[in-house]
Each structure stands twice: as structure tokens, then as C-alpha cells.
Write an enzyme that holds these catalytic residues in place. Structure first.
Site, PDB file in Angstrom:
ATOM      1  N   SER A 167      15.607  -4.207  -5.010  1.00 47.59           N
ATOM      2  CA  SER A 167      14.431  -5.005  -4.643  1.00 47.59           C
ATOM      3  C   SER A 167      13.476  -5.256  -5.802  1.00 47.59           C
ATOM      4  O   SER A 167      12.705  -6.210  -5.780  1.00 47.59           O
ATOM      5  CB  SER A 167      13.693  -4.323  -3.492  1.00 47.59           C
ATOM      6  OG  SER A 167      13.374  -2.996  -3.844  1.00 47.59           O
ATOM      7  N   GLU A 194      -3.354  -6.857  -0.041  1.00 52.56           N
ATOM      8  CA  GLU A 194      -3.342  -5.413  -0.263  1.00 52.56           C
ATOM      9  C   GLU A 194      -2.116  -5.109  -1.117  1.00 52.56           C
ATOM     10  O   GLU A 194      -1.160  -5.876  -1.135  1.00 52.56           O
ATOM     11  CB  GLU A 194      -3.249  -4.664   1.071  1.00 52.56           C
ATOM     12  CG  GLU A 194      -1.835  -4.466   1.625  1.00 52.56           C
ATOM     13  CD  GLU A 194      -1.137  -5.754   2.042  1.00 52.56           C
ATOM     14  OE1 GLU A 194      -1.835  -6.754   2.306  1.00 52.56           O
ATOM     15  OE2 GLU A 194       0.107  -5.796   2.068  1.00 52.56           O
ATOM     16  N   LYS A 202       8.971  -9.525  -3.885  1.00 53.95           N
ATOM     17  CA  LYS A 202       7.673  -9.889  -3.304  1.00 53.95           C
ATOM     18  C   LYS A 202       7.337 -11.367  -3.506  1.00 53.95           C
ATOM     19  O   LYS A 202       6.617 -11.960  -2.704  1.00 53.95           O
ATOM     20  CB  LYS A 202       6.572  -9.011  -3.901  1.00 53.95           C
ATOM     21  CG  LYS A 202       6.675  -7.535  -3.517  1.00 53.95           C
ATOM     22  CD  LYS A 202       6.440  -7.314  -2.032  1.00 53.95           C
ATOM     23  CE  LYS A 202       6.354  -5.841  -1.683  1.00 53.95           C
ATOM     24  NZ  LYS A 202       6.266  -5.628  -0.219  1.00 53.95           N
TER      25      LYS A 202
END
Lengths: 407, 280
Positions: free
Chosen positions: A389, A121, A99
Site C-alpha cells: 500500500s 485527518e 491514499k
């Protein structure tokens, strides 16, 4: 649904109106329309500015820790006895997931645009943590919308966001998960148009978000492709990533899209099983095209077009839609999307932890589960890249509970 | 485009010299019978144009009051088809009051845009307001709707600058809905003098009537806003009146319809006083 025409290249989208085939677009309230047009212009300008690229590059290297390693997962490979498995180690990035790649790019955009307030969000909390992190780094106030259900099941990430100075707003509307958090973030944006930058965490939403998030995440695939060529002297036979909204997946996939010999597999959250209505979050396996959150894409919905909540053991995959580029890649057949159910992901979580010494995020465990399924059926000289990830520290409470342990 | 009930209604109010009272409620909140009873009684209470909300699971532009109304309706089993059925039934006894369906695109996309436009026209719907369809997406529904003789009413907002206004107004018909604030429905009340400036700005670009909404709750506010607008839209206050009248299980009570009608009568008094207060 008829399959779209096969393009000469899969990497040219979106078109100038923000469409990948029929997917994508700009389905937003009029209040937001001028804002996303402004964002689009700012992004075009930034892309053409070498100083923007240089600043992002420097932050990626020294702050986020890029490039992330491409690691030969020897333990898992031996355990499975088939194709050789490599992990793209996004879990080693600062903040513990992919991210941060997107957040660094977008915070620099926000800064260029003169915005002074960040909203985001989050589902699992990884994007919320990454947003809070870059906001702290650049001294901007950050407000994170998070479904109340997710606040409960991702308590460690909530605490991290608060430590980083962000305000976490629990959202009780709907089921209190990611889609509801996104609705609430959009409501905030409509109400604070002058100073606020909406830092969307996945490759979805109105154009240009799917494009710019993909671009910032494509560093994953660009690095992995070069690393594989360097380490193995050839491209992988298969690449696998988990798909919720789909940002880590599109980041890995995009640089490989025109390497036609590379098989590309996206793994959706099969939850309790894709035959159970509202029991999974596999929008491309069990949904149909619709319009939500600014874009047309595959959605979980009932016969009346009402959006279903979906379910996954993994908060980060628990989203009833998917980025529009994935929907297009699905219809064109370039990428194969398959479901992995909760139990398979939990099993993979434990196997990976035991044989590789890496605790993966539950999201990433879905991709690993797919590798566990297919690697034994492939020859030993074949290679697979799995996008790891994120790290699984945030999930130990959830997994502990499911395994009947009291942590 | 042929004249619609909306065109006729605004024309006749113009000759009366007063703004329209445009009321909003969510179809099926909390049940279809209550909605039908309200539809039939609203014109008598002073509603000039009725907006009927098509409930959607993810109403991104709505505040808590209308979100809750939508959830109540969906919980009661409301569907797009049932909303169209309500309009068809209403039309059997009222052929004059304009009905505008307001909502979000996905249920319509799911129904099929062409099929929906035909069904809405046949049911007696006059116009559509679809929050998440900007002019950039006119080919999706706006153009088919205009083709079928339905008005497509567009929202203009404070962020819609003079450069963008012509694009927003290009395929708009019936009236322009000016969103008085940057925000969601049911937010703080708009400042009447700023709204007057904005309405004047829009009117420099169009001959269509301009109605103003978002944040109007009382007769006084309706009078102040209506002094300089062709219509005043009230929504959250009305669905809040519905909510306040329900029993603990969320069901309608004998107080539900009278409560809404009392509020609407009061608001109707406001719009009727709008121009008088200016003259005074």
C-alpha cells in the site's frame, strides 16, 4: 454474535441508510447531518456524470501514475519456497501510497460542490500528504489535523505537508494519535460548515464516506484482478492487505468479494499482542461493536464504552476502529482478519527490503508478514497478491530507532 | 406521553413569565461527591433544569472546557452506572428538579439501549440529549426512551433548515435545544438578535419550549438570549469555574462548590431580568 445471512452478492452494500448489515450508518451531530446528506447527493450526481469519471481517469493516469504494476516478487517467493507472491505496487503512486486514489476522487467532489477549504485527518501522514498534494494541485487551502505523537514519529511527512502549503495542526487531546485527530477535524467541520470539505482518508466515518472512499480505492482491486488474469491467466488463490481504518484493504478486496474461490485476508495491527489490553490496534480481533466517528463498527473499548487508544508500531494502523464494511465482512465470514504483531511486521520490513529491494511502509509490512507466514505452507503453483500500500521511506527513522541505530 | 418533570417545570416558568436557566456540568468532575454536592445545591442557586454530562473519551462536539471536564471525570473513574447512581441519590431529596443526561451514544450502546432506558427511568432521569443520534437513528434509543416515558431532547442547529426541521422535531419532547452557532461547545457568544429570529423560526414548527445554548457565559448574555427563548443553557462557563477551583493535582477544593454556585446565582439573576429588560 450470530453470523448475518450470507448474501447472494457481497458487493451490493451499503443500503440507502448507509448500513452494511448492522454496521455503518450516520451517527453525527445535527449540525453535520445536512452536510453529509448534501455530500451524498453530490456523490450520486458525480457518479452519474461521465465528465467526472473522465477527469478522475485522466488525473489517475497522468498525475498519480496509474495503473500501478502487479509485480511478481521473485526474491521473496524464492526466499519462502512456497506460493508465488505478487505485490500490487501502490507504493509507486505519486505521493508514495494508495491514499492519492481517494484524494483525487474527493478533491473533484469538493470542487463540484463549490467548497473552498479542505480539512483532513492523518495518522502516518500519508493521507495528509496526499490531501495536501491534491489541495496544492487545485489551489485550495488545506488544514491537516495530526496527533502530536504522530507529528513526532512521522516528521518527514509533516515537512512534506508544509512544503505543499498545508497547515499542520498538532492535536494534543487524548493520546495524540489518529482518533484524536479525527475528533478535531470533526470539530473544525462543525465550526466551518459553509466553505469546508472534510476529506476523510479511510473507509470509515458517517455514510457516504465508507462507500465513496471504497469506490475510489477499488481501482486497486479492479486493476489487480485484470492484471492477474492477464499475467497468469487465472485469479489469485489469496489476497492480503493490512487493515487500519481499512481503505487500501477494501480497495483491493471489493472487486474480488464475489470470486468465492479467492481467499481474502485482512491483517490487523497486533501491536505488543492482542491479549494485552490497549496494547494493540486489532479492533476486529480484540474489540466489540460500538459507535464512533459517525459509524457503528468494531471498536477497541473498555467495559464502560470508553474508546481505547490502541497501539501499533505503524502510525497508519494505530486506530481503535475500522471501516464498517470490514466489520460486516468479518461477521459474514467472507474475509478472514488476523493480527500481526509489531515484531513480525518489523521482521517482514527487513526481509522484504533485503530480498526484494523494496522498502515497504510499516503498514504494508504487516500484510507481507502474513504472506511470510502462509506462503511456505502453500503449494508452489498457488498465488498470493499482497497489497504493497505504500513505500517505507517515511518509516526509516522509526525502524532505525527500534533496531537501535541512530540515523 | 405522560407529563414529565421537564414539562411541568417549563409550564410553571411560563406562568412566571421568565425563561429557564438550564445548567450543564459533567458527572464525576472531578469526583462524584462534588457532583452530588452541586446537584443538591444548584436548584437553590437558581438552576431550573440540570443537564448532567455523561463523560465520553471522544466528545466530538465539545470544545476544550467540556473535553477537559470529561477527561477529569474519567480519570476519577466515572462510569455510566455511577452517573445513574448520582441521579438516584439526588432524587431522594429532590423530586421536582428535572435532570437531563447529555452525552454520546457509545457508552449507552455498550450498556445496552433498553437496559439503559430502564435504569435511567428508575433512577429518576427525565430526559436524554444524545449528540450523535440524529433523527435518522431514532430506532436506536429515541423510540425506546419515549416508550419508557423519558423525554428525548433534540438539538436543532443553524444548518437545520425549514425542510429538515419537521424531521428533527418529530420525536422530540420536553424541549428543543437550539444550538446557537455552527460550532462546538464553549465557542464565541451568539448574536442575540439572530438567535431570536431562529427561535421564532423553530416555534413556527413546534409548541415545545425552545432553549438556547452554546457560547452563553454571562448573566448579561443569558438575559439577552432569554428575552426571546424559553430557556438558556450554560455549560462551558460552569465547567470552567469547576476547573479554576481545583488544586494543582486536579482535586476539588473548598472553593469548588461555592465558585459554581456564585456563577449560577449570577446567571439566575440574568434569566430573571430577561423579560424585564425587554419591557423596559
Amino acid at each position: 454474535m450470530t453470523a448475518p445471512v450470507q448474501p447472494n452478492s457481497f458487493k451490493t452494500g451499503p443500503d440507502e441508510r448507509g448500513y452494511f448489515g448492522i454496521y455503518g450508518g450516520r451517527f453525527v451531530a445535527e449540525t453535520l447531518m445536512p452536510l453529509i446528506l448534501e455530500l451524498q447527493q453530490a456523490y450520486e450526481d458525480a457518479k452519474a456524470d461521465p465528465a467526472f469519471k473522465a477527469e478522475l481517469q485522466a488525473l489517475s493516469t497522468h498525475y498519480a501514475g496509474r495503473p500501478s504494476k502487479l509485480y511478481f516478487a521473485e526474491g521473496l517467493t524464492k526466499h519462502l519456497g512456497g506460493a508465488r507472491i505478487f505485490f500490487k505496487r501502490e507504493d509507486l503512486n505519486h505521493t508514495g501510497s494508495h491514499k492519492i486514489n481517494n484524494c483525487l476522487g474527493q478533491i473533484l467532489l469538493a470542487k463540484r460542490m463549490g467548497k473552498t477549504r479542505i480539512i483532513a485527518e492523518t495518522g502516518a501522514g500519508q493521507h495528509g500528504v496526499a490531501s495536501a498534494t491534491v489541495a496544492a494541485r487545485f489551489g485550495l487551502p488545506c488544514f491537516v489535523y495530526m496527533g502530536a505523537t504522530d507529528v513526532e514519529r512521522q516528521a518527514p511527512n509533516v515537512f512534506r505537508m508544509k512544503l505543499l502549503g498545508a497547515t499542520v495542526n498538532p492535536v494534543t487531546a487524548g493520546n495524540g494519535t489518529l482518533k484524536d485527530a479525527m475528533n478535531e477535524a470533526l470539530r473544525d467541520w462543525v465550526s466551518n460548515v459553509e466553505d469546508t470539505y472534510y476529506l476523510i482518508g479511510t473507509a470509515a466515518g458517517p455514510h457516504p464516506y465508507p462507500e465513496l472512499v471504497r469506490d475510489f480505492q477499488s481501482v486497486i482491486g479492479t486493476e489487480a484482478r485484470a492484471q492477474m488474469l492477464e499475467q497468469e491467466g487465472r485469479l489469485p488463490d489469496m489476497i492480503i492487505a493490512a487493515v487500519g481504518g481499512g481503505s487500501n484493504a477494501i480497495g483491493l478486496f471489493h472487486p474480488f468479494l464475489d470470486d468465492r474461490d479467492v481467499e481474502i485476508v485482512g491483517v490487523e495491527a497486533g501491536g505488543h499482542g492482542v491479549d494485552i489490553e490497549n496494547g494493540h490496534a486489532a479492533s476486529m480481533t480484540g474489540g466489540r461493536p460500538g459507535v464512533l466517528h459517525g459509524n457503528r463498527t468494531y471498536l477497541l473499548q473498555d467495559a464502560d464504552g470508553q474508546i481505547l487508544e490502541g497501539h501499533s508500531v505503524s502510525a497508519g494502523l494505530d486506530y481503535p476502529g475500522v471501516g464498517p464494511e470490514h466489520s460486516w465482512l468479518r461477521d459474514t465470514g467472507r474475509v478472514q482478519y488476523v493480527p500481526i504483531v509489531d515484531q513480525e511486521a518489523l521482521d517482514a520490513f527487513q526481509v522484504c527490503t533485503r530480498v526484494e529491494g523494496i522498502i515497504p511502509a510499516l503498514e504494508s509490512a504487516h500484510a507481507i508478514a502474513q504472506a511470510i507466514k502462509v506462503a511456505p505452507t502453500m503449494a508452489k503453483d498457488k498465488t498470493i497478491i499482497v497489497n504493497l500500500s505504500g513505500r517505507g521511506d517515511k518509516d526509516v527513522h522509526t525502524v532505525g530507532k527500534l533496531l537501535g541505530m541512530d540515523i | 406521553m405522560t407529563e414529565t418533570r421537564i414539562d411541568r417545570r417549563f409550564a410553571s416558568l411560563k406562568s412566571e413569565g421568565r425563561p429557564a436557566l438550564v445548567t450543564f456540568m459533567t458527572a464525576g468532575d472531578p469526583d462524584p461527591d462534588t457532583t452530588l454536592a452541586l446537584l443538591k445545591a444548584l436548584p437553590g442557586a437558581g438552576a431550573d433544569v440540570i443537564e448532567l454530562g455523561m463523560p465520553f473519551s471522544d466528545p466530538m462536539a465539545d470544545g476544550p472546557a467540556i473535553q477537559a471536564a470529561g477527561l477529569r471525570a474519567l480519570k476519577g473513574g466515572q462510569t455510566l452506572q455511577k452517573t445513574l447512581d448520582l441521579v438516584r441519590t439526588f432524587r431522594q431529596s429532590d423530586d421536582a428538579t428535572p435532570i437531563v443526561l447529555m452525552g454520546y451514544y457509545n457508552p449507552i450502546y455498550s450498556f445496552g439501549s433498553e437496559a439503559f432506558v430502564a435504569a435511567a427511568k428508575a433512577a429518576g432521569v427525565d430526559g436524554l440529549i444524545i449528540v450523535d443520534l440524529p433523527p435518522e437513528a431514532d430506532d436506536e434509543l429515541c423510540l425506546p426512551a419515549l416508550e419508557a416515558g423519558l423525554n428525548f431532547i433534540r438539538l436543532a442547529t443553524p444548518t437545520t433548515d425549514d425542510k429538515r426541521l419537521p424531521a428533527v422535531l418529530a420525536n422530540t419532547s420536553g424541549f428543543v435545544y437550539y444550538v446557537s452557532i455552527n460550532g462546538i461547545t464553549g465557542s464565541a457568544a451568539p448574536d442575540a438578535s439572530r438567535v431570536a429570529e431562529s427561535v421564532a423560526r423553530i416555534k413556527r414548527h413546534t409548541h415545545l419550549p425552545v432553549s438556547v445554548g452554546f457560547g452563553v457565559r454571562t448573566a448579561e448574555q443569558a438575559a439577552a438570549i432569554g428575552a426571546n427563548a424559553d430557556g438558556v443553557v450554560v455549560g462551558s462557563a460552569i465547567v470552567s469555574a469547576v476547573a479554576a477551583s481545583l488544586d494543582s493535582e486536579g482535586r476539588a477544593t473548598p472553593a469548588t462548590v461555592p465558585a459554581v454556585l456564585a456563577l449560577v446565582s449570577d446567571l439566575a439573576g440574568g434569566v430573571r431580568a430577561a423579560r424585564k429588560s425587554v419591557a423596559a
